[in-house]
Design a protein around this motif. Structure first.
Motif, PDB file in Angstrom:
ATOM      1  N   HIS A  12       5.955 -94.036  60.417  1.00  0.00           N
ATOM      2  CA  HIS A  12       4.907 -94.236  61.430  1.00  0.00           C
ATOM      3  C   HIS A  12       4.145 -92.937  61.677  1.00  0.00           C
ATOM      4  O   HIS A  12       2.907 -92.926  61.722  1.00  0.00           O
ATOM      5  CB  HIS A  12       5.532 -94.741  62.729  1.00  0.00           C
ATOM      6  CG  HIS A  12       4.542 -94.896  63.846  1.00  0.00           C
ATOM      7  ND1 HIS A  12       3.624 -95.922  63.896  1.00  0.00           N
ATOM      8  CD2 HIS A  12       4.314 -94.120  64.946  1.00  0.00           C
ATOM      9  CE1 HIS A  12       2.873 -95.791  64.977  1.00  0.00           C
ATOM     10  NE2 HIS A  12       3.271 -94.707  65.634  1.00  0.00           N
ATOM     11  N   ALA A  13       4.870 -91.830  61.825  1.00  0.00           N
ATOM     12  CA  ALA A  13       4.223 -90.545  62.098  1.00  0.00           C
ATOM     13  C   ALA A  13       3.337 -90.108  60.937  1.00  0.00           C
ATOM     14  O   ALA A  13       2.228 -89.585  61.133  1.00  0.00           O
ATOM     15  CB  ALA A  13       5.285 -89.480  62.384  1.00  0.00           C
ATOM     16  N   VAL A  14       3.813 -90.318  59.721  1.00  0.00           N
ATOM     17  CA  VAL A  14       3.048 -89.938  58.534  1.00  0.00           C
ATOM     18  C   VAL A  14       1.751 -90.733  58.448  1.00  0.00           C
ATOM     19  O   VAL A  14       0.692 -90.198  58.088  1.00  0.00           O
ATOM     20  CB  VAL A  14       3.922 -90.138  57.275  1.00  0.00           C
ATOM     21  CG1 VAL A  14       3.079 -90.215  56.012  1.00  0.00           C
ATOM     22  CG2 VAL A  14       4.945 -89.011  57.168  1.00  0.00           C
ATOM     23  N   GLU A  15       1.812 -92.013  58.787  1.00  0.00           N
ATOM     24  CA  GLU A  15       0.604 -92.843  58.747  1.00  0.00           C
ATOM     25  C   GLU A  15      -0.453 -92.313  59.709  1.00  0.00           C
ATOM     26  O   GLU A  15      -1.653 -92.321  59.401  1.00  0.00           O
ATOM     27  CB  GLU A  15       0.959 -94.288  59.094  1.00  0.00           C
ATOM     28  CG  GLU A  15      -0.194 -95.268  58.955  1.00  0.00           C
ATOM     29  CD  GLU A  15      -0.671 -95.398  57.516  1.00  0.00           C
ATOM     30  OE1 GLU A  15      -1.874 -95.664  57.329  1.00  0.00           O
ATOM     31  OE2 GLU A  15       0.147 -95.223  56.589  1.00  0.00           O
TER      32      GLU A  15
ATOM     33  N   ASP B 198      -2.709 -82.235  53.371  1.00  0.00           N
ATOM     34  CA  ASP B 198      -2.708 -83.072  52.171  1.00  0.00           C
ATOM     35  C   ASP B 198      -2.554 -84.534  52.583  1.00  0.00           C
ATOM     36  O   ASP B 198      -1.685 -84.852  53.406  1.00  0.00           O
ATOM     37  CB  ASP B 198      -1.523 -82.736  51.257  1.00  0.00           C
ATOM     38  CG  ASP B 198      -1.648 -81.387  50.573  1.00  0.00           C
ATOM     39  OD1 ASP B 198      -2.732 -80.790  50.624  1.00  0.00           O
ATOM     40  OD2 ASP B 198      -0.641 -80.941  49.986  1.00  0.00           O
ATOM     41  N   PRO B 199      -3.313 -85.444  51.998  1.00  0.00           N
ATOM     42  CA  PRO B 199      -3.064 -86.868  52.247  1.00  0.00           C
ATOM     43  C   PRO B 199      -1.867 -87.350  51.429  1.00  0.00           C
ATOM     44  O   PRO B 199      -1.508 -86.751  50.413  1.00  0.00           O
ATOM     45  CB  PRO B 199      -4.348 -87.532  51.740  1.00  0.00           C
ATOM     46  CG  PRO B 199      -4.805 -86.625  50.632  1.00  0.00           C
ATOM     47  CD  PRO B 199      -4.437 -85.221  51.061  1.00  0.00           C
ATOM     48  N   TYR B 200      -1.249 -88.421  51.879  1.00  0.00           N
ATOM     49  CA  TYR B 200      -0.239 -89.028  51.011  1.00  0.00           C
ATOM     50  C   TYR B 200      -0.951 -89.799  49.904  1.00  0.00           C
ATOM     51  O   TYR B 200      -2.124 -90.162  50.013  1.00  0.00           O
ATOM     52  CB  TYR B 200       0.726 -89.916  51.784  1.00  0.00           C
ATOM     53  CG  TYR B 200       0.129 -91.124  52.491  1.00  0.00           C
ATOM     54  CD1 TYR B 200      -0.457 -92.173  51.782  1.00  0.00           C
ATOM     55  CD2 TYR B 200       0.179 -91.240  53.879  1.00  0.00           C
ATOM     56  CE1 TYR B 200      -0.980 -93.284  52.419  1.00  0.00           C
ATOM     57  CE2 TYR B 200      -0.344 -92.350  54.526  1.00  0.00           C
ATOM     58  CZ  TYR B 200      -0.916 -93.365  53.795  1.00  0.00           C
ATOM     59  OH  TYR B 200      -1.437 -94.469  54.426  1.00  0.00           O
ATOM     60  N   GLU B 201      -0.218 -90.070  48.814  1.00  0.00           N
ATOM     61  CA  GLU B 201      -0.811 -90.826  47.713  1.00  0.00           C
ATOM     62  C   GLU B 201       0.103 -91.927  47.186  1.00  0.00           C
ATOM     63  O   GLU B 201      -0.278 -92.646  46.265  1.00  0.00           O
ATOM     64  CB  GLU B 201      -1.214 -89.895  46.563  1.00  0.00           C
ATOM     65  CG  GLU B 201      -0.092 -89.066  45.978  1.00  0.00           C
ATOM     66  CD  GLU B 201      -0.558 -88.143  44.854  1.00  0.00           C
ATOM     67  OE1 GLU B 201      -1.629 -88.385  44.263  1.00  0.00           O
ATOM     68  OE2 GLU B 201       0.165 -87.171  44.570  1.00  0.00           O
ATOM     69  N   ASN B 202       1.296 -92.064  47.749  1.00  0.00           N
ATOM     70  CA  ASN B 202       2.205 -93.117  47.282  1.00  0.00           C
ATOM     71  C   ASN B 202       2.302 -94.228  48.320  1.00  0.00           C
ATOM     72  O   ASN B 202       2.134 -94.002  49.520  1.00  0.00           O
ATOM     73  CB  ASN B 202       3.595 -92.552  46.973  1.00  0.00           C
ATOM     74  CG  ASN B 202       4.256 -91.902  48.171  1.00  0.00           C
ATOM     75  OD1 ASN B 202       3.629 -91.150  48.919  1.00  0.00           O
ATOM     76  ND2 ASN B 202       5.539 -92.171  48.367  1.00  0.00           N
ATOM     77  N   PRO B 203       2.570 -95.460  47.878  1.00  0.00           N
ATOM     78  CA  PRO B 203       2.663 -96.584  48.819  1.00  0.00           C
ATOM     79  C   PRO B 203       3.917 -96.498  49.677  1.00  0.00           C
ATOM     80  O   PRO B 203       4.925 -95.907  49.278  1.00  0.00           O
ATOM     81  CB  PRO B 203       2.706 -97.810  47.901  1.00  0.00           C
ATOM     82  CG  PRO B 203       3.263 -97.294  46.608  1.00  0.00           C
ATOM     83  CD  PRO B 203       2.758 -95.887  46.476  1.00  0.00           C
ATOM     84  N   ALA B 204       3.853 -97.087  50.865  1.00  0.00           N
ATOM     85  CA  ALA B 204       5.036 -97.159  51.727  1.00  0.00           C
ATOM     86  C   ALA B 204       6.015 -98.181  51.160  1.00  0.00           C
ATOM     87  O   ALA B 204       5.623 -99.262  50.725  1.00  0.00           O
ATOM     88  CB  ALA B 204       4.629 -97.538  53.145  1.00  0.00           C
TER      89      ALA B 204
END
Length: 383
Positions: A361-364, A189-195
């Protein structure tokens, strides 16, 4: 307890099994398009800038965001189920290079059994035609067993006979391997919320948050886990915000009664779900609680999504040890006893912040929409 979690993590990483490989991707036809078959009223071409808003997370994460990414490379269509049933080749949409049958919510599957039985028959007749993929974010067979609905298992098995299955994590792929006659591919799944900025300092009162779907299948687990967590902190005032769909009133009332008994000075706030409301609640909270059923068959293949969302929001998640969360254990607190996790977070704010920063960082690197788009493109033979 830490030794137990480490053992589980080693078990998850050590027991990873090779998944049945999909057929080699065909060269994508010049000028060809991708079709996502979805529960939409009418078919439409995907525009990269259009807003497609739905409260169904799997549709956003497994169709809308990937489709926008793919639309940077080739034409992409959202195709209605009725259009697919009328012509499985989708000739009216031009040269179709790949068809992705997107996930339907379980209630929708049960409501449309006749139409979906026809879909399975059409898919079976497509052998040698346009490559078929079925996105499977859940183990429908295990869910069907839990809710006594055998059609869910038949539907999953039928898709696996004709389509390459696409799953969000290795653990789910291993569970579905028994049904995957045309292989399995993992696309997260991609993320969808801003950092957001990392914050792990506790407020007074302590502000906790949970977000997700709430229904009969997980209400008792959630009630027990939240009561145990807040009950262990009776010495300090706290607030707990639950962000979920507005229709779960009976379950929310039961949780409220249990929390008041466990912690008389716990203020419970319920917020109706929306993407914006979830982001705002994440910004308000100090820590995110993500209890999860860890023993039921239907739950062990759940995706990384909620944990990734908390990390992106700059908050430490205190979560149950399901396989996907154990993969990200360096960036959160993962364990069976959420109260112990809260006590650790309160005592170690600096280490908690370091975990979340490393996690962002890892999530990006792994869950960014463009990364997920590249995985979908490679799977479909576009890149």
């Amino acid at each position: 307890m830490l030794g137990s979690i480490a053992a589980r993590l080693n078990a998850v990483l050590g027991r990873t099994r090779a998944l049945p490989a999909p057929p080699a991707a065909r060269p994508f036809p010049p000028g060809g398009c991708v079709a996502f078959v979805l529960p939409v009223g009418s078919s439409a071409r995907v525009n990269q800038t259009d807003a497609y808003v739905t409260e169904i997370a799997s549709m956003r994460l497994r169709a809308v965001i990937p489709a926008r990414q793919l639309a940077q490379r080739v034409p992409v269509w959202f195709v209605s189920l009725d259009d697919f049933l009328r012509d499985p080749s989708l000739a009216e949409f031009g040269s179709v290079g790949a068809i992705v049958i997107s996930k339907l919510p379980a209630p929708a599957i049960l409501q449309r059994q006749e139409a979906l039985s026809a879909l399975l028959a059409r898919a079976a007749s497509q052998t040698g035609g346009v490559p078929l993929y079925a996105d499977m974010p859940d183990d429908l067979a295990a869910l069907g067993k839990a809710v006594h609905q055998p059609f869910l298992a038949r539907y999953q098995k039928g898709l696996g006979a004709s389509c390459t299955l696409v799953v969000p994590c290795q653990a789910l792929g291993e569970r579905l391997a028994r049904d995957a006659r045309r292989g399995i591919a993992v696309v997260e799944d991609p993320y969808e919320n801003p950092a957001r900025a990392v914050r792990t300092q506790a407020s007074s009162p302590l502000r906790l948050m949970w977000f997700g779907n709430l229904g009969q299948i997980n209400a008792a687990m959630l009630e027990e886990a939240l009561a145990n967590a807040v009950g262990a902190l009776r010495d300090r005032p706290l607030q707990l915000e639950l962000v979920t769909r507005s229709g779960a009133r009976e379950e929310l009332d039961a949780i409220g009664r249990r929390l008041r008994a466990a912690h008389p000075d716990c203020a419970l706030h319920v917020t109706a779900w929306s993407l914006q409301a979830t982001e705002q609640a994440l910004e308000r909270c100090d820590f995110v609680l993500i209890p999860h059923e860890t023993r039921a068959e239907w739950s062990t293949g759940k995706s990384h999504n909620r944990l990734v969302t908390a990390i992106r929001a700059g908050r430490l998640a205190i979560a149950s040890p399901i396989p996907t969360y154990l993969e990200l254990a360096d960036y959160a607190w993962i364990g069976d006893d959420l109260a112990a996790g809260l006590r650790w977070a309160l005592a170690h704010p600096q280490e908690a912040a370091e975990r979340v920063r490393a996690g962002q960082h890892a999530v990006e690197q792994r869950f960014a929409p463009d990364q997920i788009g590249r995985k979908w493109a490679a799977l479909l033979g576009i890149d």
